[in-house]
Motif scaffolding. Structure first.
Motif, short mmCIF file in Angstrom:
data_model
loop_
_atom_site.label_atom_id
_atom_site.label_comp_id
_atom_site.label_asym_id
_atom_site.label_seq_id
_atom_site.Cartn_x
_atom_site.Cartn_y
_atom_site.Cartn_z
N LEU A 368 0.86 -1.17 0.00
CA LEU A 368 0.00 0.00 0.00
C LEU A 368 0.90 1.23 0.00
O LEU A 368 1.82 1.32 0.83
CB LEU A 368 -0.90 0.00 1.24
N ALA A 369 0.68 2.17 -0.92
CA ALA A 369 1.61 3.29 -1.08
C ALA A 369 0.87 4.60 -1.30
O ALA A 369 -0.16 4.66 -1.98
CB ALA A 369 2.55 3.03 -2.26
N LEU A 370 1.41 5.66 -0.72
CA LEU A 370 0.91 7.02 -0.90
C LEU A 370 1.69 7.67 -2.03
O LEU A 370 2.92 7.72 -2.00
CB LEU A 370 1.08 7.80 0.40
N VAL A 371 0.98 8.17 -3.03
CA VAL A 371 1.62 8.79 -4.18
C VAL A 371 2.13 10.18 -3.79
O VAL A 371 1.39 11.00 -3.24
CB VAL A 371 0.65 8.90 -5.37
N MET A 372 3.40 10.42 -4.10
CA MET A 372 4.03 11.70 -3.79
C MET A 372 4.59 12.30 -5.07
O MET A 372 4.63 11.67 -6.13
CB MET A 372 5.12 11.51 -2.74
N GLU A 373 5.02 13.56 -4.98
CA GLU A 373 5.52 14.26 -6.16
C GLU A 373 6.70 13.54 -6.80
O GLU A 373 6.79 13.42 -8.02
CB GLU A 373 5.96 15.68 -5.75
N SER A 374 7.61 13.03 -5.97
CA SER A 374 8.83 12.43 -6.50
C SER A 374 8.95 10.95 -6.21
O SER A 374 10.03 10.38 -6.23
CB SER A 374 10.05 13.15 -5.92
N GLY A 375 7.85 10.29 -5.92
CA GLY A 375 7.90 8.86 -5.63
C GLY A 375 6.71 8.43 -4.80
O GLY A 375 5.61 8.93 -4.97
N THR A 376 6.93 7.49 -3.88
CA THR A 376 5.86 7.00 -3.03
C THR A 376 6.35 6.86 -1.59
O THR A 376 7.55 6.71 -1.34
CB THR A 376 5.36 5.61 -3.48
N GLU A 377 5.41 6.92 -0.68
CA GLU A 377 5.65 6.49 0.69
C GLU A 377 4.97 5.13 0.84
O GLU A 377 3.74 5.04 0.76
CB GLU A 377 5.06 7.47 1.71
N VAL A 378 5.74 4.10 1.03
CA VAL A 378 5.17 2.75 1.17
C VAL A 378 4.75 2.55 2.61
O VAL A 378 5.57 2.60 3.53
CB VAL A 378 6.19 1.68 0.73
N LEU A 379 3.46 2.34 2.82
CA LEU A 379 2.93 2.19 4.18
C LEU A 379 3.16 0.78 4.72
O LEU A 379 3.16 0.58 5.93
CB LEU A 379 1.44 2.51 4.20
N THR A 380 3.32 -0.19 3.83
CA THR A 380 3.49 -1.57 4.24
C THR A 380 4.94 -1.81 4.68
O THR A 380 5.86 -1.59 3.91
CB THR A 380 3.17 -2.51 3.07
N CYS A 381 5.12 -2.24 5.92
CA CYS A 381 6.47 -2.44 6.46
C CYS A 381 6.93 -3.90 6.43
O CYS A 381 8.11 -4.18 6.65
CB CYS A 381 6.54 -1.94 7.91
N THR A 382 6.02 -4.84 6.19
CA THR A 382 6.40 -6.24 6.17
C THR A 382 7.43 -6.50 5.08
O THR A 382 7.20 -6.14 3.91
CB THR A 382 5.15 -7.12 5.92
N PRO A 383 8.56 -7.11 5.40
CA PRO A 383 9.62 -7.35 4.40
C PRO A 383 9.11 -8.19 3.23
O PRO A 383 8.20 -9.01 3.37
CB PRO A 383 10.68 -8.13 5.19
N LYS A 384 9.69 -7.96 2.08
CA LYS A 384 9.39 -8.73 0.87
C LYS A 384 10.69 -8.98 0.11
O LYS A 384 11.01 -8.29 -0.85
CB LYS A 384 8.35 -7.99 -0.01
N PRO A 385 11.47 -9.98 0.53
CA PRO A 385 12.74 -10.28 -0.12
C PRO A 385 12.57 -10.51 -1.61
O PRO A 385 11.49 -10.90 -2.09
CB PRO A 385 13.23 -11.54 0.60
N MET A 386 13.64 -10.28 -2.37
CA MET A 386 13.61 -10.52 -3.81
C MET A 386 13.65 -12.02 -4.13
O MET A 386 13.40 -12.42 -5.26
CB MET A 386 14.78 -9.81 -4.49
N GLU A 387 13.97 -12.84 -3.14
CA GLU A 387 13.92 -14.29 -3.31
C GLU A 387 12.83 -14.86 -2.40
O GLU A 387 12.51 -14.29 -1.35
CB GLU A 387 15.26 -14.93 -2.97
N LEU A 388 12.28 -15.98 -2.78
CA LEU A 388 11.15 -16.58 -2.08
C LEU A 388 11.48 -16.90 -0.63
O LEU A 388 12.47 -17.59 -0.34
CB LEU A 388 10.72 -17.85 -2.81
N MET A 389 10.68 -16.39 0.29
CA MET A 389 10.87 -16.68 1.72
C MET A 389 10.46 -18.12 2.03
O MET A 389 9.48 -18.63 1.48
CB MET A 389 10.02 -15.73 2.58
N VAL A 390 11.20 -18.74 2.93
CA VAL A 390 10.86 -20.08 3.39
C VAL A 390 10.51 -19.99 4.87
O VAL A 390 11.32 -19.54 5.69
CB VAL A 390 12.04 -21.06 3.19
N ILE A 391 9.30 -20.41 5.22
CA ILE A 391 8.83 -20.34 6.60
C ILE A 391 8.72 -21.75 7.16
O ILE A 391 8.16 -22.64 6.53
CB ILE A 391 7.44 -19.65 6.67
#
Length: 392
Positions: A368-391
């Motif tokens: 979830l992101a807030l649109v700003m003049e020069s980009g976004t503020e991402v409200l979601t803090c949960t990590p999202k690695p570029m590789e698949l997480m293993v739980i």
């Protein structure tokens, strides 16, 4: 190893829930007055002397009234709220600046609006929210009296809702915080043998216990082949080693929604799952870091879609890259291949490309992101690695 996540949020991501203070209620009332002034300006430009507001979210946005039955009538000089006896006292506490028009003897609200309010006041023309009103309700509103002309209008209030003010953004930050915390909790609950439905119930229970007044939508938890269904309904199949698990969830905090999706593997991974996850993560990341105010929804969608198509999976990404969020979990603007809408500063959107392979499984990553003049503020803090997480 970034594939193994501890389940801890970044420092500073957590904050405590608190009840609305008096000064916050005053600020919300001031914001609503600004919205009404802007709406009246729009009506004046369109030469419309009156508007009837019936959509629940729009009624709340303009008045603060939360009752399940009611309508607003806004003219150049009057603010009228039509509702029945269940909500008379509620109007006084939630919308004290609005004049209460009482519904007596279980009359339909539409009849009261036209016969006891508009015609009585000599209103000759009124706009109504065409997308919200069923044909049956429209006939009641129209009545048999030809003294009133009704004009269908769509999106007037939604146009105001498109841009979130600072107070709305703060409420959505808290909704996102609760969602993040619930997902972190959910990871400790994931194990081989637990069902999709059990995980969904645990997530919803946690959100409600930790500040959410409701869930923004029915929580989606899907596992294994079920993840190939973008909006799967949680079922009773036990999760197995090697399953992909997709969790799409969001808290509702003081009427404002959050929306987040994460996909992970349980115990071990499969090569095809790792492949499509990496492609989806790249698409989501690139759309997110390049989105900024002034772009069209179509342009943002193309950033994510091109990466997925170039990898050979374009036919398996069937939905848009994102949508607006606010009082509704799906509202304007859209991020899709046909969306010509321009993204303004203050719009709140999701960024959520996905790949869904029948017989294999699917991946979606959503912030979830807030649109700003020069980009976004991402409200979601949960990590999202570029590789698949293993739980687990």
């Amino acid at each position: 190893d970034q594939r193994l996540w501890t389940g801890k949020l970044p420092a500073g991501a957590a904050c405590s829930c608190r009840a609305p203070a008096h000064h916050e209620r005053v600020k919300l009332a001031i914001n609503r007055n600004k919205r009404i002034r802007t709406l009246r300006d729009l009506l004046q430009v369109k030469n419309i002397p009156c508007i009837i507001v019936t959509k629940h979210e729009n009624v709340y946005y303009l008045s603060g009234f939360t009752g399940s039955a009611g309508a607003l009538i806004i003219t150049e000089n009057e603010l009228l709220l039509v509702t029945d006896s269940r909500y008379y006292l509620q109007v006084g506490s939630e919308a004290p600046e609005w004049e209460l028009i009482r519904i007596e003897k279980e009359q339909p609200v539409e009849e009261v609006v036209i016969h006891q309010t508009l015609i009585k006041r000599g209103v000759k023309c009124a706009a109504f929210e065409a997308a919200d009103l069923s044909y049956q309700r429209f006939l009641l509103l129209q009545g048999t009296d030809a003294k009133l002309a009704l004009l269908p209008e769509n999106g007037l209030v939604e146009e105001l809702r498109l841009i979130k003010d600072n107070d709305e953004a703060d409420l959505m930050r808290e909704a996102a915080r609760i969602t993040d915390a619930a997902f972190t909790h959910l990871l400790s609950y994931v194990s081989i043998g637990v069902t999709e439905r059990e995980l969904a119930l645990e997530a919803e229970w946690y959100m409600r216990r930790h500040g959410a007044e409701d869930v923004a939508f029915a929580t989606i938890v899907s596992a294994g082949l079920h993840t190939a269904l973008p909006h799967a309904t949680p079922g009773e199949r036990p999760i197995q080693a090697g399953d992909l698990v997709m969790v799409d969830m969001g808290a509702c905090y003081r009427h404002y929604c959050a929306d987040m999706t994460r996909t992970f593997a349980v115990a071990e991974t499969r090569p095809k799952a790792e492949l499509i996850y990496g492609i989806c993560a790249e698409a989501q990341h690139n759309a997110e870091i390049n989105l900024r105010a002034g772009m069209s929804g179509k342009e943002v969608d193309k950033i994510a879609r091109d990466i997925i198509e170039q990898a050979g999976f374009g036919e398996y990404f069937g939905h848009g890259t994102g949508h607006g969020v606010g009082l509704e979990v799906h509202e304007a603007p859209r991020l899709s291949s046909s969306a010509e809408n321009i993204l303004p500063v203050g719009a709140m959107v999701t960024i959520e490309p996905g790949i869904y392979l029948p017989g294999v499984g699917g991946v979606r990553i959503e912030d979830l992101a807030l649109v700003m003049e020069s980009g976004t503020e991402v409200l979601t803090c949960t990590p999202k690695p570029m590789e698949l997480m293993v739980i687990g």
